[in-house]
Design an enzyme around this catalytic site. Structure first.
Site, mmCIF file in Angstrom:
data_model
loop_
_atom_site.group_PDB
_atom_site.id
_atom_site.type_symbol
_atom_site.label_atom_id
_atom_site.label_comp_id
_atom_site.label_asym_id
_atom_site.label_seq_id
_atom_site.Cartn_x
_atom_site.Cartn_y
_atom_site.Cartn_z
ATOM 1 N N CYS A 111 4.035 3.041 8.098
ATOM 2 C CA CYS A 111 4.220 3.308 6.667
ATOM 3 C C CYS A 111 4.325 2.041 5.827
ATOM 4 O O CYS A 111 4.240 2.102 4.598
ATOM 5 C CB CYS A 111 5.440 4.189 6.449
ATOM 6 S SG CYS A 111 5.276 5.826 7.203
ATOM 7 N N HIS A 253 7.596 3.582 -0.925
ATOM 8 C CA HIS A 253 6.893 4.445 0.022
ATOM 9 C C HIS A 253 7.509 5.829 -0.039
ATOM 10 O O HIS A 253 8.738 5.984 -0.051
ATOM 11 C CB HIS A 253 7.000 3.872 1.432
ATOM 12 C CG HIS A 253 6.716 4.869 2.510
ATOM 13 N ND1 HIS A 253 5.538 5.567 2.579
ATOM 14 C CD2 HIS A 253 7.484 5.306 3.553
ATOM 15 C CE1 HIS A 253 5.580 6.392 3.612
ATOM 16 N NE2 HIS A 253 6.756 6.250 4.215
ATOM 17 N N ASN A 283 4.532 12.787 2.981
ATOM 18 C CA ASN A 283 4.539 11.410 3.466
ATOM 19 C C ASN A 283 3.165 11.094 4.043
ATOM 20 O O ASN A 283 2.807 11.580 5.115
ATOM 21 C CB ASN A 283 5.626 11.240 4.538
ATOM 22 C CG ASN A 283 5.741 9.812 5.046
ATOM 23 O OD1 ASN A 283 4.804 9.023 4.944
ATOM 24 N ND2 ASN A 283 6.892 9.487 5.624
#
Length: 335
Positions: A111, A253, A283
């Site tokens: 990520c 994020h 996500n």
């Protein structure tokens, strides 16, 4: 020495939208449970036959169009879901985009991948090895999560975001400042796919089917994600000479709404300055930050002159943050 400056941005989401209600039809969970713990109402998943390369090509094409389609000297693809373990995804993406025989390679930092890729692209430009770089964050996490695991299946999703960076002056809008990056491999097992790599293959032991899926120790990840993201963001603010009150837009994020809220609170950045789209996209790992940037710029939530803080945390463990002044550039979220 030249500095990387944003020249255009684009994004792509698969057409298939998956609601919480669809997931609760076969998972032991509820819409309320998902929304209260993650902030997610729906997410996008690829259809059978679609791959990460397909996502990257669509987003990359939009970013190139936004930047004037003048070509690039290098391509960096940040992804944890390459089409194949070997070769890298980037060369085929470059070929499909008609970019010629340019340098093309992947970056893997889960990520945090987009920020690691941004630092890499900025380094190519600063070192004089490229004048223009296409950076793409693309992931198809629906292909690696266990569809029966409610702790991951409800969170992760698919998408791609792309950015064209050009050589420019460090004082102009869109110039990327120092990227504050970090890692802690001692905690690598908090976020992992145990099987399929050289460690498992060389052990001589057969992996269980579950070991081929992505897994995450959520409670531990939460604690480290908040702490390390705050540290990286604080370092980036110090480098820029900014106070948290100077930040017009915080672009974290999109991991989990609780993580975002905790980080914003610790940094003392008001909720109205912290942007989010996790409720609609979930996500999307390395695609998360560029997807949010493209969406916010296209819909007026991110405007030229805004002082922007970017921050992320991912597997590895990895983390990173940087700052920039948002430029007057085109954002392409459709064709």
């Amino acid at each position: 020495m030249s500095t990387a400056v944003i020249a255009g941005i684009g994004s792509w989401l698969p057409p298939r939208q998956v609601s919480n209600d669809e997931l609760t039809s076969y998972l032991d969970t509820t819409d309320e449970w998902i929304r209260s713990r993650t902030g997610i109402r729906s997410r996008h998943w690829i259809d059978p036959g679609t791959s990460t390369t397909d996502l990257a090509v669509r987003a990359g094409r939009r970013a190139l169009a936004a930047a004037g389609d003048t070509g690039v000297d290098a391509l960096v693809v940040a992804t944890t879901t390459p089409d194949r373990p070997c070769p890298a995804t980037a060369p085929e993406v470059a070929w499909r985009l008609g970019l010629g025989h340019i340098a093309a390679f992947d970056v893997s930092a889960v990520c945090t991948g987009f920020l690691y890729g941004l630092a890499t692209a900025a380094g190519l430009i600063a070192g004089g090895m490229a004048h223009r770089v296409l950076l793409i964050g693309a992931d198809a996490f629906s292909t690696i999560v266990d569809p029966k695991d409610r702790t991951t299946a409800v969170i992760f999703a698919d998408g791609a975001g792309a950015m064209v960076l050009r050589a420019g002056d460090p004082d102009e809008p869109g110039a990327v400042r120092r990227c504050e990056l970090g890692s802690d491999g001692e905690l690598s097992d908090l976020i992992e796919i145990p099987a399929g790599g050289s460690r498992q293959r060389s052990s001589g032991e057969l992996a269980s089917p579950a070991d081929h899926y992505f897994r995450m120790r959520g409670r531990d990840v939460y604690r480290y994600a908040v702490t390390r993201t705050v540290e990286a963001a604080t370092a980036a603010l110090d480098t820029a000479g900014w106070l948290p009150s100077d930040v017009d837009r915080f672009i974290p994020h999109q991991a989990n709404v609780r993580i975002t809220e905790a980080v914003s609170d610790r940094l003392a950045i008001p909720a109205e300055r912290t942007l989010s789209n996790i409720d609609q996209v979930g996500n999307t790992a390395a695609a998360s930050i560029p997807l949010l940037l493209a969406d916010a710029a296209a819909h007026g939530r991110l405007r030229p002159g805004h002082r922007v803080l970017l921050a992320a945390f991912g597997g590895g463990l990895t983390w990173g943050a940087t700052t920039l002044l948002w430029p007057d550039v085109i954002s392409r979220t459709d064709d």
